[in-house]
Design a protein around this motif. Sequence first.
Motif, PDB file in Angstrom:
ATOM      1  N   VAL A 193       0.867  -1.181   0.000  1.00 12.16           N
ATOM      2  CA  VAL A 193       0.000   0.000   0.000  1.00 12.16           C
ATOM      3  C   VAL A 193       0.900   1.227   0.000  1.00 12.16           C
ATOM      4  CG1 VAL A 193      -1.756   1.299   1.265  1.00 12.16           C
ATOM      5  CG2 VAL A 193      -1.845  -1.194   1.233  1.00 12.16           C
ATOM      6  N   ILE A 194       0.562   2.221  -0.824  1.00  5.82           N
ATOM      7  CA  ILE A 194       1.353   3.451  -0.922  1.00  5.82           C
ATOM      8  C   ILE A 194       0.450   4.637  -0.614  1.00  5.82           C
ATOM      9  CG2 ILE A 194       2.727   4.925  -2.448  1.00  5.82           C
ATOM     10  CD1 ILE A 194       3.460   2.449  -4.042  1.00  5.82           C
ATOM     11  N   TRP A 195       0.876   5.470   0.345  1.00  2.00           N
ATOM     12  CA  TRP A 195       0.172   6.701   0.683  1.00  2.00           C
ATOM     13  C   TRP A 195       1.077   7.872   0.314  1.00  2.00           C
ATOM     14  CZ3 TRP A 195      -1.512   4.786   6.222  1.00  2.00           C
ATOM     15  CH2 TRP A 195      -2.545   3.850   6.082  1.00  2.00           C
ATOM     16  N   LEU A 196       0.635   8.672  -0.646  1.00  3.99           N
ATOM     17  CA  LEU A 196       1.411   9.810  -1.144  1.00  3.99           C
ATOM     18  C   LEU A 196       0.833  11.108  -0.599  1.00  3.99           C
ATOM     19  CD1 LEU A 196       3.474  11.194  -3.012  1.00  3.99           C
ATOM     20  CD2 LEU A 196       1.832  10.924  -4.888  1.00  3.99           C
ATOM     21  N   PHE A 197       1.620  11.864   0.147  1.00  4.23           N
ATOM     22  CA  PHE A 197       1.215  13.134   0.750  1.00  4.23           C
ATOM     23  C   PHE A 197       1.773  14.262  -0.120  1.00  4.23           C
ATOM     24  CE2 PHE A 197       1.473   9.877   3.908  1.00  4.23           C
ATOM     25  CZ  PHE A 197       0.417  10.087   4.777  1.00  4.23           C
ATOM     26  N   THR A 198       0.903  14.982  -0.808  1.00  2.00           N
ATOM     27  CA  THR A 198       1.368  15.972  -1.786  1.00  2.00           C
ATOM     28  C   THR A 198       0.290  17.004  -2.061  1.00  2.00           C
ATOM     29  OG1 THR A 198       2.231  16.218  -4.034  1.00  2.00           O
ATOM     30  CG2 THR A 198       0.548  14.549  -3.696  1.00  2.00           C
ATOM     31  N   ASP A 199       0.694  18.062  -2.777  1.00  2.00           N
ATOM     32  CA  ASP A 199      -0.257  19.058  -3.262  1.00  2.00           C
ATOM     33  C   ASP A 199      -0.510  18.906  -4.763  1.00  2.00           C
ATOM     34  OD1 ASP A 199       2.142  19.854  -4.248  1.00  2.00           O
ATOM     35  OD2 ASP A 199       2.235  21.761  -3.179  1.00  2.00           O
ATOM     36  N   GLY A 200       0.122  17.918  -5.390  1.00  2.00           N
ATOM     37  CA  GLY A 200      -0.109  17.660  -6.807  1.00  2.00           C
ATOM     38  C   GLY A 200       0.777  18.441  -7.744  1.00  2.00           C
ATOM     39  N   GLU A 201       1.631  19.302  -7.206  1.00  2.00           N
ATOM     40  CA  GLU A 201       2.545  20.056  -8.058  1.00  2.00           C
ATOM     41  C   GLU A 201       3.702  19.145  -8.475  1.00  2.00           C
ATOM     42  OE1 GLU A 201       2.218  23.028  -9.198  1.00  2.00           O
ATOM     43  OE2 GLU A 201       1.097  24.293  -7.811  1.00  2.00           O
ATOM     44  N   GLU A 202       3.926  18.990  -9.784  1.00  2.00           N
ATOM     45  CA  GLU A 202       5.055  18.202 -10.257  1.00  2.00           C
ATOM     46  C   GLU A 202       5.646  18.855 -11.500  1.00  2.00           C
ATOM     47  OE1 GLU A 202       4.323  14.311 -11.749  1.00  2.00           O
ATOM     48  OE2 GLU A 202       2.372  14.795 -12.580  1.00  2.00           O
ATOM     49  N   THR A 203       6.923  18.630 -11.678  1.00  2.00           N
ATOM     50  CA  THR A 203       7.644  19.274 -12.778  1.00  2.00           C
ATOM     51  C   THR A 203       8.054  18.299 -13.874  1.00  2.00           C
ATOM     52  OG1 THR A 203       9.709  19.004 -11.536  1.00  2.00           O
ATOM     53  CG2 THR A 203       8.543  21.091 -11.301  1.00  2.00           C
ATOM     54  N   ASP A 204       7.993  16.976 -13.618  1.00  2.00           N
ATOM     55  CA  ASP A 204       8.448  16.027 -14.640  1.00  2.00           C
ATOM     56  C   ASP A 204       7.324  15.175 -15.228  1.00  2.00           C
ATOM     57  OD1 ASP A 204       7.845  14.560 -12.429  1.00  2.00           O
ATOM     58  OD2 ASP A 204       9.793  13.543 -12.269  1.00  2.00           O
ATOM     59  N   ASN A 205       6.063  15.375 -14.742  1.00  2.00           N
ATOM     60  CA  ASN A 205       4.903  14.643 -15.277  1.00  2.00           C
ATOM     61  C   ASN A 205       5.137  13.126 -15.294  1.00  2.00           C
ATOM     62  OD1 ASN A 205       3.404  17.034 -15.870  1.00  2.00           O
ATOM     63  ND2 ASN A 205       4.627  17.317 -17.731  1.00  2.00           N
ATOM     64  N   SER A 206       5.703  12.604 -14.213  1.00  2.00           N
ATOM     65  CA  SER A 206       5.988  11.165 -14.135  1.00  2.00           C
ATOM     66  C   SER A 206       4.944  10.398 -13.333  1.00  2.00           C
ATOM     67  CB  SER A 206       7.366  10.950 -13.501  1.00  2.00           C
ATOM     68  OG  SER A 206       7.400  11.501 -12.188  1.00  2.00           O
ATOM     69  N   LEU A 207       3.944  11.091 -12.806  1.00  2.00           N
ATOM     70  CA  LEU A 207       2.971  10.448 -11.928  1.00  2.00           C
ATOM     71  C   LEU A 207       2.163   9.377 -12.654  1.00  2.00           C
ATOM     72  CD1 LEU A 207       1.580  10.312  -9.175  1.00  2.00           C
ATOM     73  CD2 LEU A 207       0.050  12.140  -9.938  1.00  2.00           C
ATOM     74  N   GLN A 208       1.748   9.667 -13.898  1.00  2.00           N
ATOM     75  CA  GLN A 208       0.885   8.742 -14.638  1.00  2.00           C
ATOM     76  C   GLN A 208       1.542   7.374 -14.819  1.00  2.00           C
ATOM     77  OE1 GLN A 208      -2.277   9.818 -16.022  1.00  2.00           O
ATOM     78  NE2 GLN A 208      -2.588   7.636 -16.265  1.00  2.00           N
ATOM     79  N   ASN A 209       2.776   7.363 -15.308  1.00  2.00           N
ATOM     80  CA  ASN A 209       3.472   6.092 -15.535  1.00  2.00           C
ATOM     81  C   ASN A 209       3.770   5.366 -14.229  1.00  2.00           C
ATOM     82  OD1 ASN A 209       3.516   6.452 -18.330  1.00  2.00           O
ATOM     83  ND2 ASN A 209       5.439   7.601 -18.256  1.00  2.00           N
ATOM     84  N   ALA A 210       4.069   6.128 -13.171  1.00  2.00           N
ATOM     85  CA  ALA A 210       4.360   5.500 -11.880  1.00  2.00           C
ATOM     86  C   ALA A 210       3.123   4.815 -11.318  1.00  2.00           C
ATOM     87  CB  ALA A 210       4.885   6.541 -10.905  1.00  2.00           C
ATOM     88  N   LEU A 211       1.957   5.421 -11.498  1.00  2.00           N
ATOM     89  CA  LEU A 211       0.722   4.792 -11.025  1.00  2.00           C
ATOM     90  C   LEU A 211       0.469   3.472 -11.754  1.00  2.00           C
ATOM     91  CD1 LEU A 211      -1.655   7.887 -10.693  1.00  2.00           C
ATOM     92  CD2 LEU A 211      -0.535   6.618  -8.865  1.00  2.00           C
ATOM     93  N   ARG A 212       0.757   3.423 -13.040  1.00  2.00           N
ATOM     94  CA  ARG A 212       0.596   2.164 -13.790  1.00  2.00           C
ATOM     95  C   ARG A 212       1.544   1.096 -13.254  1.00  2.00           C
ATOM     96  NH1 ARG A 212       0.778   4.741 -19.866  1.00  2.00           N
ATOM     97  NH2 ARG A 212      -1.015   6.137 -19.648  1.00  2.00           N
ATOM     98  N   SER A 213       2.765   1.495 -12.956  1.00  2.00           N
ATOM     99  CA  SER A 213       3.728   0.528 -12.409  1.00  2.00           C
ATOM    100  C   SER A 213       3.254  -0.017 -11.065  1.00  2.00           C
ATOM    101  CB  SER A 213       5.101   1.191 -12.245  1.00  2.00           C
ATOM    102  OG  SER A 213       5.605   1.633 -13.487  1.00  2.00           O
ATOM    103  N   ALA A 214       2.672   0.860 -10.244  1.00  2.00           N
ATOM    104  CA  ALA A 214       2.173   0.414  -8.939  1.00  2.00           C
ATOM    105  C   ALA A 214       1.017  -0.569  -9.099  1.00  2.00           C
ATOM    106  CB  ALA A 214       1.737   1.621  -8.110  1.00  2.00           C
ATOM    107  N   LEU A 215       0.138  -0.301 -10.057  1.00  2.00           N
ATOM    108  CA  LEU A 215      -0.993  -1.205 -10.285  1.00  2.00           C
ATOM    109  C   LEU A 215      -0.520  -2.548 -10.821  1.00  2.00           C
ATOM    110  CD1 LEU A 215      -3.599   1.296 -11.781  1.00  2.00           C
ATOM    111  CD2 LEU A 215      -3.595   0.279  -9.504  1.00  2.00           C
ATOM    112  N   ARG A 216       0.506  -2.535 -11.673  1.00  2.00           N
ATOM    113  CA  ARG A 216       1.048  -3.812 -12.157  1.00  2.00           C
ATOM    114  C   ARG A 216       1.618  -4.627 -11.010  1.00  2.00           C
ATOM    115  NH1 ARG A 216       3.721  -0.472 -16.087  1.00  2.00           N
ATOM    116  NH2 ARG A 216       2.519  -0.359 -18.016  1.00  2.00           N
TER     117      ARG A 216
END
Length: 542
Positions: A193-216
């Motif tokens: 289980v992963i709990w990410l504490f953030t405001d959603g600000e990101e500079t490299d737009n890597s969140l989408q691919n990382a979420l797919r890796s976590a689901l896999r």
Amino acid sequence: MNFSIERPWALYGIPFIIPALIYCAFIYKKTFTALYKSSKRRRSQEFINIKKRVITRIVLRVSAWCMMIFALAGFSWETVSTPTQKNGNAIAYVFDISYSMTARDCPNNLTRLEAAASFASNLLDKTEGIPSSAVLAKGGAAIAVPLTEDNESIRALLRNLSPKMMTSAGSGLGEGINEALKSFPQTISKAPVIWLFTDGEETDNSLQNALRSALRRGANVVIIGFGEEREIEIISGDGKTPVKTALRSQKIKEAVNEANKKNLGGQGFRFIKSASVKFVDATEIGSARKILSTTSAFSGDGDSTTMAYEVQTVDHHKLFITLGIILFALSFFASEFSLKGAKEALAISLIAMNFVSCSNEFNESKKILGAVWNWNQKKYTEAVAGFSQCLTDAEANDNQLIKQYALYGLSATYLMQNENKAAMEKINALSGNAPDKIRFASFYNSGIIAQREGDYKKAVELFKNALLIDPTNVKAKVNLELSRSQQVQRAHESERQMIGADEMSQEESDLQKSVFNRIREKDQQQWKNNQKEQKSDSSLDY
């Protein structure tokens, strides 16, 4: 299609074909020049056939070399969801410590980072005993606290969260999730289980691919948002440039919906307690309850055992190795026989491979052997996935023999992972008509579990039942004697404790008598001395 190459550096072996071809061309030209000079039939059909055979042999061997290179490179163009039984959870806390988290727009005039630390501390109070890790994410990511059941180390980290803890610039939320996945060992028997504490600000737009890796990987991900959606101005990391920041909830929701959509759409079947991604605003009512519900301990069904599906790439190295061996073998046929004979041999080989591959019994046995191999290599996660798949296929095909082997394989794997309860569940599911080897192993492993739990009487009975099936097994005899000795030793310890109490009371009584006698002797001696002194004094008076 999900094409991937696990080891792309292996493709550097392909250019080695060029010097080999140059050498072959040199030998080819030299050999045939000599033959032409010594033969009167330079253009006869025999020479033409020889040329074709040599060229065919070179092409086949080059192709065989390429197949071996592809096998080493790890080509994959499809994925498969493998079922894995998990017991309990392990949690990774991922903290976004970028400078946008220093904005002071949270309740009680707290910064987003301070609010995240306070929120995480409350979650830690609710998850005592659950293995946890902590990851810091900024421009890069790093594991600050490895997976541990000691929450105090994470609390110490929470008291010191600051953007200055990492020197990298920017905000990489995807890097934080990827690093959290690394904090979970591959052989862990708990659902991640992963709990990410953030405001959603990101500079490299890597969140989408990382979420797919976590689901896999079969991980539940919760993105916990902090801050207000109204933009406020802060000073960036250089200490000079003013920037505007806000809680990017809409952007996070889009990433969450896209990840869940592709996860469900790409599998082709309904998940059982499948992994998912959620977004929770930390300020909404019941946010903590929603976050805790992603763990089996707070899911509400009371069952800590979950069936997760991990999406893994299909390794085709066996296919390439088989093709390489066939092509190399055909190169000998091509040089010794005609090209037509080589084609016939290839056709026969392909028909034989197709005939073997169509056998359900062979495929199921091959899966069992693959799971056993992973077990011997101590890859217990892969072994559980393999045995679970064999069990599902055996139940669908009503193959009782494969079902018994799959159940025993699962029990043995859980036993190696110290999951005694799960191991006993699979042992109890075994049929009484199972092969003798499986029945012996089930009694033996049950005895081992009883030994671990300190029930030596039960262990003795189980090892006796195992020896009734195989009286020659030395390990069962040794464990039987050990269980008996432990049982006798425990009984003697109980008797010794009772006898020890009586002996202690007797010793105390003897000690009291000796003390009283000593006091009496001293009193008598003192009385005699006093009498002597009185007599001497009276004589002086007279």
